[in-house]
Every structure is written in C-alpha cells, then in structure tokens.
Scaffold this motif. Structure first.
Motif, PDB file in Angstrom:
ATOM      1  N   LEU B 185      66.271  90.729 100.958  1.00  0.00           N
ATOM      2  CA  LEU B 185      65.150  89.990 101.534  1.00  0.00           C
ATOM      3  C   LEU B 185      65.561  88.563 101.903  1.00  0.00           C
ATOM      4  O   LEU B 185      65.159  88.034 102.937  1.00  0.00           O
ATOM      5  CB  LEU B 185      63.973  89.964 100.547  1.00  0.00           C
ATOM      6  N   LEU B 186      66.412  87.974 101.045  1.00  0.00           N
ATOM      7  CA  LEU B 186      66.825  86.591 101.306  1.00  0.00           C
ATOM      8  C   LEU B 186      67.566  86.499 102.639  1.00  0.00           C
ATOM      9  O   LEU B 186      67.342  85.580 103.434  1.00  0.00           O
ATOM     10  CB  LEU B 186      67.717  86.107 100.147  1.00  0.00           C
ATOM     11  N   VAL B 187      68.445  87.466 102.877  1.00  0.00           N
ATOM     12  CA  VAL B 187      69.203  87.486 104.130  1.00  0.00           C
ATOM     13  C   VAL B 187      68.262  87.713 105.319  1.00  0.00           C
ATOM     14  O   VAL B 187      68.325  87.029 106.338  1.00  0.00           O
ATOM     15  CB  VAL B 187      70.291  88.583 104.091  1.00  0.00           C
ATOM     16  N   LEU B 188      67.360  88.676 105.119  1.00  0.00           N
ATOM     17  CA  LEU B 188      66.377  88.985 106.153  1.00  0.00           C
ATOM     18  C   LEU B 188      65.561  87.737 106.506  1.00  0.00           C
ATOM     19  O   LEU B 188      65.332  87.424 107.680  1.00  0.00           O
ATOM     20  CB  LEU B 188      65.446  90.075 105.610  1.00  0.00           C
ATOM     21  N   ALA B 189      65.169  87.007 105.472  1.00  0.00           N
ATOM     22  CA  ALA B 189      64.352  85.813 105.675  1.00  0.00           C
ATOM     23  C   ALA B 189      65.108  84.763 106.489  1.00  0.00           C
ATOM     24  O   ALA B 189      64.563  84.157 107.411  1.00  0.00           O
ATOM     25  CB  ALA B 189      63.931  85.242 104.315  1.00  0.00           C
ATOM     26  N   PHE B 190      66.400  84.586 106.156  1.00  0.00           N
ATOM     27  CA  PHE B 190      67.187  83.600 106.903  1.00  0.00           C
ATOM     28  C   PHE B 190      67.381  84.039 108.348  1.00  0.00           C
ATOM     29  O   PHE B 190      67.320  83.224 109.263  1.00  0.00           O
ATOM     30  CB  PHE B 190      68.554  83.378 106.225  1.00  0.00           C
ATOM     31  N   ILE B 191      67.616  85.334 108.540  1.00  0.00           N
ATOM     32  CA  ILE B 191      67.798  85.830 109.911  1.00  0.00           C
ATOM     33  C   ILE B 191      66.557  85.531 110.740  1.00  0.00           C
ATOM     34  O   ILE B 191      66.628  84.984 111.838  1.00  0.00           O
ATOM     35  CB  ILE B 191      68.077  87.349 109.909  1.00  0.00           C
ATOM     36  N   ILE B 272      52.872  94.270  93.806  1.00  0.00           N
ATOM     37  CA  ILE B 272      53.364  93.364  92.765  1.00  0.00           C
ATOM     38  C   ILE B 272      54.720  92.804  93.171  1.00  0.00           C
ATOM     39  O   ILE B 272      54.966  91.598  93.079  1.00  0.00           O
ATOM     40  CB  ILE B 272      53.460  94.100  91.415  1.00  0.00           C
ATOM     41  N   ALA B 273      55.601  93.693  93.661  1.00  0.00           N
ATOM     42  CA  ALA B 273      56.923  93.250  94.102  1.00  0.00           C
ATOM     43  C   ALA B 273      56.791  92.235  95.233  1.00  0.00           C
ATOM     44  O   ALA B 273      57.480  91.213  95.253  1.00  0.00           O
ATOM     45  CB  ALA B 273      57.741  94.456  94.560  1.00  0.00           C
ATOM     46  N   LEU B 274      55.872  92.505  96.152  1.00  0.00           N
ATOM     47  CA  LEU B 274      55.682  91.598  97.290  1.00  0.00           C
ATOM     48  C   LEU B 274      55.206  90.226  96.809  1.00  0.00           C
ATOM     49  O   LEU B 274      55.633  89.188  97.316  1.00  0.00           O
ATOM     50  CB  LEU B 274      54.673  92.205  98.265  1.00  0.00           C
ATOM     51  N   THR B 275      54.313  90.243  95.832  1.00  0.00           N
ATOM     52  CA  THR B 275      53.813  88.981  95.292  1.00  0.00           C
ATOM     53  C   THR B 275      54.957  88.140  94.750  1.00  0.00           C
ATOM     54  O   THR B 275      55.032  86.927  94.975  1.00  0.00           O
ATOM     55  CB  THR B 275      52.800  89.262  94.167  1.00  0.00           C
ATOM     56  N   LYS B 276      55.889  88.782  94.049  1.00  0.00           N
ATOM     57  CA  LYS B 276      57.028  88.038  93.511  1.00  0.00           C
ATOM     58  C   LYS B 276      57.978  87.592  94.623  1.00  0.00           C
ATOM     59  O   LYS B 276      58.586  86.532  94.539  1.00  0.00           O
ATOM     60  CB  LYS B 276      57.770  88.907  92.486  1.00  0.00           C
ATOM     61  N   ASP B 277      58.066  88.409  95.664  1.00  0.00           N
ATOM     62  CA  ASP B 277      58.966  88.083  96.776  1.00  0.00           C
ATOM     63  C   ASP B 277      58.526  86.840  97.546  1.00  0.00           C
ATOM     64  O   ASP B 277      59.331  86.249  98.280  1.00  0.00           O
ATOM     65  CB  ASP B 277      59.064  89.268  97.750  1.00  0.00           C
ATOM     66  N   THR B 278      57.261  86.455  97.388  1.00  0.00           N
ATOM     67  CA  THR B 278      56.813  85.252  98.104  1.00  0.00           C
ATOM     68  C   THR B 278      57.669  84.051  97.728  1.00  0.00           C
ATOM     69  O   THR B 278      57.867  83.139  98.532  1.00  0.00           O
ATOM     70  CB  THR B 278      55.336  84.928  97.788  1.00  0.00           C
ATOM     71  N   ALA B 279      58.191  84.036  96.481  1.00  0.00           N
ATOM     72  CA  ALA B 279      59.017  82.909  96.033  1.00  0.00           C
ATOM     73  C   ALA B 279      60.287  82.797  96.871  1.00  0.00           C
ATOM     74  O   ALA B 279      60.739  81.693  97.172  1.00  0.00           O
ATOM     75  CB  ALA B 279      59.363  83.080  94.558  1.00  0.00           C
ATOM     76  N   ILE B 280      60.851  83.949  97.238  1.00  0.00           N
ATOM     77  CA  ILE B 280      62.075  83.928  98.049  1.00  0.00           C
ATOM     78  C   ILE B 280      61.808  83.279  99.406  1.00  0.00           C
ATOM     79  O   ILE B 280      62.599  82.493  99.918  1.00  0.00           O
ATOM     80  CB  ILE B 280      62.615  85.365  98.220  1.00  0.00           C
ATOM     81  N   VAL B 281      60.645  83.613  99.965  1.00  0.00           N
ATOM     82  CA  VAL B 281      60.273  83.059 101.261  1.00  0.00           C
ATOM     83  C   VAL B 281      60.194  81.532 101.191  1.00  0.00           C
ATOM     84  O   VAL B 281      60.595  80.823 102.106  1.00  0.00           O
ATOM     85  CB  VAL B 281      58.937  83.677 101.718  1.00  0.00           C
ATOM     86  N   THR B 282      59.688  81.043 100.062  1.00  0.00           N
ATOM     87  CA  THR B 282      59.559  79.596  99.896  1.00  0.00           C
ATOM     88  C   THR B 282      60.913  78.908  99.979  1.00  0.00           C
ATOM     89  O   THR B 282      61.041  77.829 100.548  1.00  0.00           O
ATOM     90  CB  THR B 282      58.933  79.280  98.533  1.00  0.00           C
ATOM     91  N   ILE B 283      61.927  79.544  99.404  1.00  0.00           N
ATOM     92  CA  ILE B 283      63.269  78.958  99.446  1.00  0.00           C
ATOM     93  C   ILE B 283      63.698  78.743 100.890  1.00  0.00           C
ATOM     94  O   ILE B 283      64.253  77.715 101.260  1.00  0.00           O
ATOM     95  CB  ILE B 283      64.288  79.895  98.754  1.00  0.00           C
ATOM     96  N   VAL B 284      63.403  79.729 101.723  1.00  0.00           N
ATOM     97  CA  VAL B 284      63.862  79.684 103.101  1.00  0.00           C
ATOM     98  C   VAL B 284      63.021  78.718 103.928  1.00  0.00           C
ATOM     99  O   VAL B 284      63.541  77.952 104.726  1.00  0.00           O
ATOM    100  CB  VAL B 284      63.815  81.093 103.724  1.00  0.00           C
ATOM    101  N   ILE B 285      61.719  78.765 103.737  1.00  0.00           N
ATOM    102  CA  ILE B 285      60.830  78.047 104.624  1.00  0.00           C
ATOM    103  C   ILE B 285      60.512  76.644 104.134  1.00  0.00           C
ATOM    104  O   ILE B 285      60.508  75.697 104.922  1.00  0.00           O
ATOM    105  CB  ILE B 285      59.507  78.836 104.799  1.00  0.00           C
ATOM    106  N   GLY B 286      60.268  76.513 102.849  1.00  0.00           N
ATOM    107  CA  GLY B 286      59.886  75.210 102.320  1.00  0.00           C
ATOM    108  C   GLY B 286      58.543  74.779 102.847  1.00  0.00           C
ATOM    109  O   GLY B 286      58.419  74.180 103.912  1.00  0.00           O
ATOM    110  N   PHE B 287      57.508  75.106 102.140  1.00  0.00           N
ATOM    111  CA  PHE B 287      56.163  74.770 102.601  1.00  0.00           C
ATOM    112  C   PHE B 287      55.873  73.289 102.454  1.00  0.00           C
ATOM    113  O   PHE B 287      56.501  72.586 101.669  1.00  0.00           O
ATOM    114  CB  PHE B 287      55.128  75.551 101.783  1.00  0.00           C
ATOM    115  N   THR B 288      54.908  72.836 103.213  1.00  0.00           N
ATOM    116  CA  THR B 288      54.426  71.469 103.028  1.00  0.00           C
ATOM    117  C   THR B 288      53.678  71.396 101.706  1.00  0.00           C
ATOM    118  O   THR B 288      53.331  72.414 101.111  1.00  0.00           O
ATOM    119  CB  THR B 288      53.454  71.076 104.148  1.00  0.00           C
ATOM    120  N   VAL B 289      53.446  70.187 101.251  1.00  0.00           N
ATOM    121  CA  VAL B 289      52.858  69.996  99.923  1.00  0.00           C
ATOM    122  C   VAL B 289      51.528  70.741  99.794  1.00  0.00           C
ATOM    123  O   VAL B 289      51.270  71.422  98.809  1.00  0.00           O
ATOM    124  CB  VAL B 289      52.667  68.496  99.635  1.00  0.00           C
TER     125      VAL B 289
END
Lengths: 244, 341
Positions: B185-191, B272-289
C-alpha cells in the motif's frame, strides 16, 4: 389412451466428451407415476433436467402437453411454472423460513400478494404435515422435514407434473419414509410424477411404470412387477440382482 | 523432539534429563548475566573495547535461550502437571538470557527504565493533546468510511466483471485485482500521490487519501464479493429457476441475499484493515492541521515534544475504533453461522 403430458423424442445430451443421453424417447400420461431406475451415471437425472431445461438437450425434442419446449421462442420460465422439481439436496433457500421458501416464487413469479402467498404456503405446509414449522429456517429442520418443505414449495406453484430427482438419497434412513409417504399420497391424488429413485419398494408399490436406463439409453420399460421381478434384458437383470 | 522422546522412552531417564537441562539453562543464563555485568563494570572503569566480554555474555545468553525454549516446548507439549518447577526454571533462564543478549546488543551504556512512564505515558501531555486526538479520530473515521463506501461500490463492479463469462471483461478485472493486491500500500500510495501532480492533477489531501485507499480497498472488496457469489451452490440457482424465476430474479432474490450474508464478516474485517491503513496514507500525504487524522495529530505532537506519548494516544484511538468492530465481526459471524438472520 390419453394424450401424453410429457413426451421426449430422441433426446441427446453430452458434457464435453461424455455422451450422457444417447437418444432417449419416452412419454408419460396424465396421472401416471413413472419411476426411472438405473446405475449412477446412467443419465437418469439428466433426463429430468432436460424436461425443464435446467440442462439444454443437444438434440431431440421435449413436448409438454404437445408444445415443443425446446423451441427457442418458448418462454421457459412460463413452462417451468408447470413443472415442479424436487432435488436430492433439497435446495431450500437457507435465508428464508419454510413458509418464506414457498412464498418467494409465489410472490416473485406468480405475482401474488404477501398475504395470499402466506395463506397458500400454510395450506401446502399443512399438506406435508409441517404446519407447525412455517417459521422455522431450513437449518432448524431435519433432512426429511426440509425435503417435505421442498415438495410443498414445488406443489404450491400448482404444477402439472412433478419431477423427483433422487429425493431420498441424501436422507438418513429413518427419515426416508416420511418423504416417501408424502410422495405416495401425491400419487394417489393423481399427480403426474417422474421419479428418479433407488427405492425399490416405492417403485414396486407406487409406480405405474418403471423405466430402466443404462449408459444413456432406455434398456427396458414396463409395469413394475415385470421390470423389477422378471426383467428381460441382461443389464436389467444384473442391476436388479444387485438392488434386491 | 516430543515424539523422539516418546519413541525412545525406555532408554532415556526423562525426568532426570529434563532437570539436568533446566539446571544447565539456568547456569548458562547466570553466566551470561555475570559477563554482562562484568562488561558494564569494565565500561564504567575505562573506555577500552570489551568485545570478548560481550561475546562471552552473548554466547551464554544464546545457550540459555536455546535450552530454555527447548525445555519449555518439551514440557508444554507434554501437558502434564507436576513439572512446574522445571518449566519455571526454563522460562526464567530463557527470559534472562534474552534480556542479557538484547542488553549486550543494544545498550549505549545508559539504560533508562525510569523514563518508561514519562516517555510512553506522559499524562500531562496526553491530557493536552486529547482534543486534537479526538478531532484526529473523527478525521480517521471520516476518511475510512468514505473510502470504504467507494471501495464497496467499485469492488462490486470489479467483482461482477471478474465473474463475467466474457474474457474481455474478466481479464482487466483480474489484472487490476492482482496488481493492486500484490503491491504494498505504501508503494501504491507514493505512485498515486507522487505521480498525479506531474500529470497536472492536484488533489486536496483528503480526496487524495480517499483515492489511494479506494484503489487499494476495492481490489480486496472485489475478491470478497467474488468469493461470496461463487460460494453459493449451483443447486440454489437450479431450484430458483425450476420454480420459474428468471435469471435476474434468481440472482436478486436467492443468490445475492445469501452472498451478502456470506461476505459480511470478511467485509467487516477488511474495513478494520482499511481503517488502520489510513495511517499509511498520512505518511504519504501529510494532512493539514485541521484535517489531520489520528496518526497525523500524533506525529505533529511528537515532533514538538520528543515524546512517544502521542503515539500511544493515537494507538488507543485506533483501538477504540477497531476493537468494537472486531467484536461486532465475531457477533455477526456467530449469528450468520447459526443461519438465523
């Protein structure tokens, strides 16, 4: 003799390289009970499934009350409403109660209202001795009870002919009789029945005619006492000697 | 090991051999600890290299661990009582050995166990960030729900392509499912997130997160739907058709209702897995405060406080979301298995 209600002429069916039916012709008169016997793999079940086209015949014709139902212009769903079928593995809908199983085709195919359908479902459950199980789910019923519900479900569509495909083969021995009793009563009430079975006693007592099929062809047919007790052909003799 | 001992039963004094092994394990662990202490003392006295001491300590530590675990396994698989002292010795030896080994390998001469609570459970800091964590939890749930809904829709489409009798539909769906499920997922997110801006597509952070999670989630959901639809026995369709129902009616009233029941537990696990995967997305995107999710809030807080407490807070937040869902999955499974729904 009255016109046949169902007539097969030279029906053939193959699954890949395997030729299951090699030209089967026979007919059944109204109110007649025909038992189809034969070794496993002989094509018995396929004959039944060709009659309501759950399997499409590769060749030959199937007539229901004189109408060729293999004709592509025929609305097969209409035809099937007149051909009840009961399966070896019951095939009740597990997400519906006993009554719900009977009501589903009544409401979705016959367009009856829920209330009408429920009344008819209860009538038919009563008929197979299960009026107290109307709201039970299939998983809460014994095999024999499930099969009786399946029979009631088919009968509620008011078919002209009933096809029974080894309906007692999956049952525990002590549950076989209750299902056979229902079928016997149905026969005395005058339903036309084609019964694929291994129950020799039932064939002897209830059938008007017995058809013995082997290797995709009808080997012998006639009244039960003759086919069961005094078969003329070697293959029939060999089969009967194993069954009795 | 177990079966061997049983096979050779009469020739080996079992009880005695085990006791000897236990003693050996304990001795080995003591020796490894002794050498570890020697090295620490030597460290304190001068700056020299004490490789030999470290090596000896680790050697005995490994011996203690091996003997200890082997012995524990032996006694545990026997399942007989009356050996508690021996088992206890094995356990202690292996734990001590492990501790000595890890300490030798990792410490920088200053282990600070007293800082455990201030690092992980700094209650003052925790109290301070609870409001942000709550907002983060809300954002996590919002992201997960949006992505799940879209995954369900897209997954259903892909699943129906996947079981199509026509190869032209089946093939692309199969490729999509295989490629997405086979890529981290991390690779997919960066792509997706690194690639799209180059094409001139600039997605707001939230939308970008949803896109990534949906691309990933729909592939899994599609496989769950496919398995569910194909798990319904052919007899069900035969029965429905034999009663005069059309292909569509049989599918709609007989097959799909059952398939839905079959897929509910795996879909919930997937959510449940998807809920946890949201954290990976944050690494890639970096949300505003303001739109930061649980992990985003924790990272920001940790960066300014040099404490691990915010991550513990985030973990608690995730658990508060996932544990009720896990329980719910179990409940649904029991209900559905009983066939009473």
């Amino acid at each position: 003799m009255t016109d046949p209600i169902v007539r097969l002429t030279d029906v053939t069916k193959r699954f890949g390289a395997l030729e299951v039916l090699k030209g089967v012709s026979f007919e059944a008169a109204p109110r007649e009970v025909v038992c189809i016997l034969g070794p496993s793999g002989s094509g018995k079940s396929t004959i039944l499934k060709c009659i309501n086209r759950l399997e499409e015949p590769d060749g030959g014709k199937v007539y229901l009350e004189g109408v060729d139902i293999t004709d592509p212009r025929v609305d097969i769903n209409k035809v099937r409403q007149h051909v009840g079928m009961v399966f070896q593995s019951f095939n009740l809908f597990p997400h519906k109660t006993a009554a719900g199983n009977i009501m589903l085709p009544l409401t979705k195919v016959k367009q009856m209202s829920k209330d009408e359908a429920r009344v008819r479902a209860l009538e038919h459950l009563n008929h197979v001795g299960l009026s107290d199980k109307a709201d039970a789910y299939p998983s809460q019923l014994s095999g024999g009870q499930q099969q009786r519900v399946a029979i009631a479900r088919a009968l509620a569509m008011e078919p002209k002919i009933m096809l029974f495909d080894e309906v007692t083969s999956a049952l525990d021995p002590e549950l076989v009789q209750e299902v056979l009793d229902v079928m016997q009563r149905l026969a005395t009430e005058g339903m036309t029945m084609l019964v694929v079975t291994h129950e020799m006693g039932f064939a002897r007592e209830v059938a008007d005619r017995v058809v013995f099929i082997d290797d995709g062809v009808i080997v012998e047919e006639g009244p039960p006492e003759r086919v069961l007790d005094a078969p003329q052909f070697e293959r029939t003799q060999a089969f009967m000697s194993k069954m009795l | 090991m177990d079966t061997q001992a049983q096979d050779l039963g009469p020739f080996i004094p079992e009880q005695g051999a085990r006791s000897h092994a236990a003693v050996a394990a304990v001795v080995a662990s003591f020796v490894s600890v002794a050498f570890a202490v020697l090295r620490v003392v030597a460290d304190r006295m001068n700056d020299g290299d004490h490789g030999a001491l470290t090596f000896t300590a680790q050697l005995f530590a490994i011996l203690a661990i091996a003997l200890g675990f082997a012995g524990m396994f032996e006694t545990a698989t026997r399942g007989r009582s009356g050996r508690s002292l021996v088992t206890f010795a094995f356990t202690i030896a292996s734990i001590t050995g492990l501790a000595a080994f890890v300490y030798m390998g990792t410490h920088d001469g200053t282990l600070r166990p007293q800082r455990f609570f201030t690092t992980f459970f700094d209650m003052d800091l925790m109290g301070l960030i609870v409001p942000s964590l709550a907002r983060g939890a809300f954002n996590t749930i919002r992201l997960a729900f949006t992505a799940e809904l879209l995954s369900l829709a897209l997954g259903l489409v892909i699943a129906s392509l996947r079981i199509s009798p026509r190869r032209i539909f089946r093939w692309p769906a199969l490729v999509y499912v295989d490629v997405v499920r086979g890529t981290p997922l991390l690779v997919l997110a960066f792509i997706i997130y690194a690639g799209l801006p180059d094409l001139g597509v600039r997605l707001p952070a939230f939308i970008g997160g949803v896109v990534i999670l949906t691309v990933n989630g729909s592939a899994y959901v599609a496989e769950i739907f496919r398995a569910g639809l194909q798990s319904i026995p052919r007899g069900q369709r035969d029965a429905a058709r034999s009663l005069g129902m059309t292909q569509g009616a049989a599918q709609l009233f007989v097959v799909i209702p059952q398939a839905v029941r079959a897929v509910i537990p795996p879909l919930m696990s997937d959510f449940i897995a998807l809920t946890k995967d949201t954290a990976i997305v944050t690494i890639v995107i970096g949300f505003t405060v303001r739109s930061a999710d649980l992990f985003g809030v924790a990272r920001t807080a940790a960066a300014s406080t040099f404490s691990a407490t915010p991550f513990i807070g985030a973990a608690i937040g995730y658990l508060l979301i996932t544990i009720p869902m896990t329980r719910l999955v179990g409940y649904a499974e029991r209900k559905l298995r009983a066939g009473l729904v």
